[in-house]
Write a protein that holds these residues in place. Structure first.
Motif, PDB file in Angstrom:
ATOM      1  N   GLN A 260      32.582  32.079  40.579  1.00 42.06           N
ATOM      2  CA  GLN A 260      31.645  33.075  41.104  1.00 42.06           C
ATOM      3  C   GLN A 260      30.882  32.507  42.296  1.00 42.06           C
ATOM      4  O   GLN A 260      30.489  31.335  42.288  1.00 42.06           O
ATOM      5  CB  GLN A 260      30.640  33.480  40.020  1.00 42.06           C
ATOM      6  N   ALA A 261      30.638  33.351  43.303  1.00 44.41           N
ATOM      7  CA  ALA A 261      29.749  33.020  44.419  1.00 44.41           C
ATOM      8  C   ALA A 261      28.835  34.225  44.636  1.00 44.41           C
ATOM      9  O   ALA A 261      29.301  35.312  45.003  1.00 44.41           O
ATOM     10  CB  ALA A 261      30.545  32.709  45.681  1.00 44.41           C
ATOM     11  N   LEU A 262      27.540  34.050  44.389  1.00 45.43           N
ATOM     12  CA  LEU A 262      26.577  35.137  44.412  1.00 45.43           C
ATOM     13  C   LEU A 262      25.528  34.901  45.497  1.00 45.43           C
ATOM     14  O   LEU A 262      25.187  33.756  45.810  1.00 45.43           O
ATOM     15  CB  LEU A 262      25.883  35.261  43.047  1.00 45.43           C
ATOM     16  N   ASN A 263      25.005  36.007  46.039  1.00 44.08           N
ATOM     17  CA  ASN A 263      23.922  35.877  47.018  1.00 44.08           C
ATOM     18  C   ASN A 263      22.581  35.834  46.296  1.00 44.08           C
ATOM     19  O   ASN A 263      22.511  35.806  45.072  1.00 44.08           O
ATOM     20  CB  ASN A 263      23.984  37.009  48.053  1.00 44.08           C
ATOM     21  N   ARG A 264      21.495  35.848  47.063  1.00 46.48           N
ATOM     22  CA  ARG A 264      20.162  35.717  46.458  1.00 46.48           C
ATOM     23  C   ARG A 264      19.833  36.855  45.499  1.00 46.48           C
ATOM     24  O   ARG A 264      19.032  36.676  44.577  1.00 46.48           O
ATOM     25  CB  ARG A 264      19.099  35.686  47.561  1.00 46.48           C
TER      26      ARG A 264
END
Length: 906
Positions: free
Chosen positions: A718-722
């Motif tokens: 997973q790569a999530l933003n703020r």
């Protein structure tokens, strides 16, 4: 028994006198398809080895052999070998003797053997000729010949024994047995020129030999030892593994491993294991729930429950009585609704008691939806009245809950009476006693996940399998003794101490996706190591300094931290009373503080007030602590943690490196909570539910933008933003189970930044921060049970090493998977590997937690110290280049230790 010795002696007597015939064309046909012909289909087991004497000598040095050395069978083998040596047999020739032996169960409830000696083998020729001279010189036995089906059988009778050995010579093989029936079986197969009369037994490259297992014939052997009703009850189970399997043998000091492929020509079989063909297998995750007293566990994994369930439609029609059309429609509707909610694991455990208490564990996607289906079909009665319980409500079970859906077809003899739940696991019990045992042991933490011996065994088995049968022999001892015939029961009881040292066993199957008639099969037997008395740390050879003693055994690694007072490193550690100690650089106690439970996360140094003063952040099971250098809680802390899952991961996020902290908390259910430093929840993170446990602690990086990265055990990256939203291309499905951390090699852009992952099966993946898989390579895996660990550099985290661990050795690989060095080491538990990269100085730290020892190697594989360091957890290293000195912080029992090791580096 002395049969082995006698066979090796008398088989050579017929070299000059045996008359034989064979069909040249038929023999050639046999020899082009099999390496060792003429083994009848009635064989239950066949053992083949190139150097029998040498492998026997190697086996005798193992802990397994030392415990078996007092059993009659093993005593007789050694006596036989000694007898051959006393005759003047050349020991070197005996050591190199190639041997093939098949074992057969006879109708009269006995076992016998056939031995095969290839006279074209140089070692065999030397031994036979030498013994032949002895026989001629001393006339030690009588030789007769008789005809059978056109073949000549030579009968050898000893003057001092009633035993007779029957031999024929076929091609360049001498075939010998103490059973005339078995030799006649061989002759009948030869006479009818029928290839299917013989096993397809091929020579393998394993130096320790191979064993051919004919599962359909094993019951004939078992009837020798066990009562008929017991053998009858397990016949269907053995029939499931109908394919015969030739398995390579690997023997270590405490493990016996057999692994290879099994094939079946009958692809139309409806055995339940074969319905797994074409299904992707999964991992075993039920260990936290399985009671410690479980004796047997049958376990299935699958990825598509509907596809798996549909494979049973024909099975149901053929094996279950049909009811009315209305009943059948209801049953099908119920099965369809329930099977759709299965998550991927089903396990039946039988506890080691004569009353056969059983528990069935079923993983489901959503237990609320599952309960709704049962209520819709009116299959649940009112829950039982309970005083207090950590389990969910307990319901009496109606028969229709079980018999018509997938688990009921897998375990048709299991009769459930009660139902309860733990997390997303549905549990069915066949008695109230079974349920009480589960509750008691789960509450006390007495499960397979928390039992050292069982956990270490599971670490040695295949991570993923379609079907697994686990046997906890300590718990299985009582029902096994009960099932033995009286004569064997007496023998087993006399040697109970030795036999009970074999702690666990497993049988696992993995079906080939390309060939559904073929499956990989692994059999593993683990011997239990005796607990060795722990000696005090040595001060002579490695200059160990005991610089602090706690009030109870230390349960944490040494957390080496900085302070704002000076540059000297301080240490935080925790003992079994949950007391935290804060020590200065000299090991002097500054303060101690009792907590409500063990520290489960790393400890982070933060500057909460932005005044250049450091505080320390960590989490226990359900509490977040922030404590200053004087041992005082800071601001509004401690804080109770959110959610129902146990907190296992904690990190500190500082987006702009301005000490405007975010505290990242992750639990065992796959939830991420993000709070500001005053512990206020942030939008999008209350929680961010990712629905699967994490392989390692989620963390933050900044490459032009902010990324929160999380790697999950199910293989999702997973790569999530703020705001908790996924970036394009994420999540990436890596398609394999992962228990290793994520390593980031930063670039100037998202495209040039690499995310490195390593699966449990050894697939090394490189992904970009743009969500693309750039490269995947499968690391070399010489043995099926080998496990891989990705070890990020502890100093900076941007480089890494790879450890490959087998049953009796481990290897260090570089970032590309190239071999660096290998060491022999057999460990009870998976070794803990730490990698320290001090630029020109690289160190590999290997900790055997079972033996409480640590070994440190340089990049050449040379040990930094002569004797192992006493240690029970991860260590912390500091390195002085100026002094070429390695400083090691470790814990052993109730002592905190500090080692000063000189480094001799080229």
């Amino acid at each position: 028994m002395k049969r082995l010795a006698s066979a090796l002696l008398v088989c050579i007597l017929a070299l000059a006198s045996i008359a034989y015939r064979y069909y040249t064309s038929w023999r050639s046909e046999i020899q082009t398809s099999v390496a060792i012909p003429y083994i009848p289909q009635s064989a239950a087991l066949v053992y083949e080895v190139d150097a029998a004497g040498k492998q026997w000598a190697t086996f005798q040095q193992t802990a397994i052999a030392q415990d078996l050395s007092h059993l009659p069978f093993f005593i007789a083998i050694q006596e036989g070998l000694n007898f051959l040596e006393d005759l003047g047999t050349d020991k070197e020739a005996l050591n190199e003797l190639p041997l093939v032996a098949s074992i057969h169960g006879l109708r009269e409830g006995a076992a016998d053997y056939i031995f095969y000696f290839n006279t074209h083998e140089t070692g065999t020729q030397a031994l036979l000729l030498q013994l032949l001279e002895k026989v001629k010189q001393y006339n030690i036995c009588q030789i007769e010949e008789r005809k059978y089906a056109g073949y000549t059988i030579t009968v050898l009778s000893s003057y001092t024994s009633t035993k007779q050995l029957y031999l024929i010579k076929q091609g360049h093989y001498i075939i010998a047995s103490f059973s005339s029936l078995l030799i006649e079986d061989v002759v009948r197969g030869l006479k009818h020129k029928n290839r299917v009369s013989f096993l397809c037994f091929k020579k393998v490259l394993s130096k320790q030999g191979s064993i051919y297992v004919n599962f359909s014939k094993l019951p004939q052997l078992l009837r020798i030892f066990f009562k008929s009703d017991f053998v009858h009850s397990i016949d269907p189970t053995l029939g499931v593994f109908a394919p015969s399997s030739q398995l390579e043998l690997k023997l270590t000091n405490h493990h016996l491993l057999l692994n290879g492929f099994a094939t079946s020509s009958d692809t139309a079989q409806l055995n339940f294991v074969q319905t797994l063909a074409g299904q992707t297998c999964g991992a075993f995750t039920l260990a936290p729930y399985i009671p410690q007293c479980t004796a047997f566990l049958q376990h299935f994994t699958f990825r598509d429950a509907r596809e798996f369930a549909s494979a049973f439609q024909q099975y149901r029609k053929l094996h279950q009585p049909s009811g009315s059309a209305e009943q059948e429609l209801t049953s099908n509707s119920l099965a369809t609704a329930l099977d759709a909610l299965l998550k991927g694991e089903i396990g039946l455990c039988t506890m080691g008691k004569e009353q056969m208490e059983q528990l069935l564990f079923i993983q489901v996607k959503h237990r609320e939806a599952w309960m709704a289906v049962l209520e819709e079909f009116q299959l649940l009665a009112k829950p039982l009245t309970r005083q207090s319980s950590q389990l969910a409500a307990v319901y009496p079970v109606k028969p229709d809950v079980f018999c018509h859906w997938l688990p009921g077809n897998l375990f048709p003899s299991f009769q459930p009476h009660f139902l309860t739940m733990l997390d997303n696991c549905i549990i069915l019990a066949n008695s109230s006693t079974a349920l009480e045992t589960l509750e008691k042991q789960y509450m006390q933490g007495k499960t397979w996940a928390n039992t050292a011996h069982q956990r270490s065994f599971l670490d040695s088995t295949l991570e993923q399998a379609h079907f697994s049968l686990f046997v906890n022999t300590q718990q299985a001892w009582s029902p096994t003794i009960h099932a033995l015939k009286p004569a064997w029961k007496s023998l087993f009881e006399r040697h109970a101490a030795a036999l009970q040292c074999f702690a666990q066993a497993s049988l696992q199957l993995v079906y080939e996706e390309q060939d559904t008639s073929s499956c990989y099969l692994s059999l593993l037997l683990q011997h239990r190591k005796e607990e060795q008395p722990q000696s005090p740390p040595s001060k002579d050879s490695i200059d160990a300094l005991q610089y602090f003693q706690a009030e109870a055994p230390i349960i944490s690694k040494p957390f080496v931290v900085k302070t704002h007072k000076n540059e000297a490193l301080h240490t935080l550690l925790q003992d079994a009373l949950y007391q935290v100690y804060f020590l200065d650089a000299a090991g002097k106690l500054i303060w101690k503080k009792a907590l409500e439970g063990p520290i489960l996360t790393d400890i982070f140094a933060v500057d909460y007030y932005k005044n250049n003063k450091i505080q320390y952040l960590w989490a226990t099971r359900d509490t977040l602590h922030l404590i200053d250098r004087n041992g005082q809680q800071v601001a509004s802390y401690p804080q109770k943690l959110p959610g129902l899952g146990r907190i296992s991961w904690l990190n500190v996020v500082d987006y702009a490196e301005d000490k405007h902290y975010r505290f990242l908390i992750a639990d065992t259910h796959g939830n991420i909570y993000l709070r500001d430093k005053r512990y206020r929840p942030l939008p999008g993170w209350n929680p961010k539910a990712l629905h699967s446990p994490f392989a390692a602690t989620p963390f933050h990086i900044r490459i032009n933008r902010d990324y929160l990265l999380a790697l999950q055990e199910n293989g999702n990256l997973q790569a999530l933003n703020r705001k908790g939203q996924a970036y394009p291309g994420f999540p990436i499905d890596l398609e394999e189970t992962i228990h290793n951390p994520l390593v980031v090699k930063k670039g100037n852009t998202a495209a040039s930044t690499s995310l490195i992952t390593l699966t449990d099966e050894g697939k090394l993946n490189c992904c970009s921060l743009e969500g693309l898989i750039q490269n995947s390579i499968q690391l070399d895996k010489p043995e099926s049970t080998m496990q891989f660990s990705l070890c990020p550099d502890v100093v900076a985290g941007h480089t890494y090493a790879i450890m490959r661990q087998g049953l009796d050795k481990f290897a260090i690989l570089d970032e590309k998977g190239n071999f660096c060095f290998e060491k022999d080491h057999e460990a009870e538990q998976a070794l803990l590997c730490q990698y320290y990269d001090f630029e020109d100085y690289k160190f590999y730290v290997m900790t055997d937690r079972g033996q409480h020892c640590t070994y440190i190697y340089d990049s050449r594989g040379k040990a930094i110290h002569d004797a192992p360091l006493r240690n029970s957890h991860e260590v912390s290293l500091a390195f002085s280049k100026a002094n070429r000195q390695l400083i090691v912080y470790s814990n052993f029992k109730d002592r905190a230790l500090k080692y000063l090791l000189p480094v001799d580096y080229y």
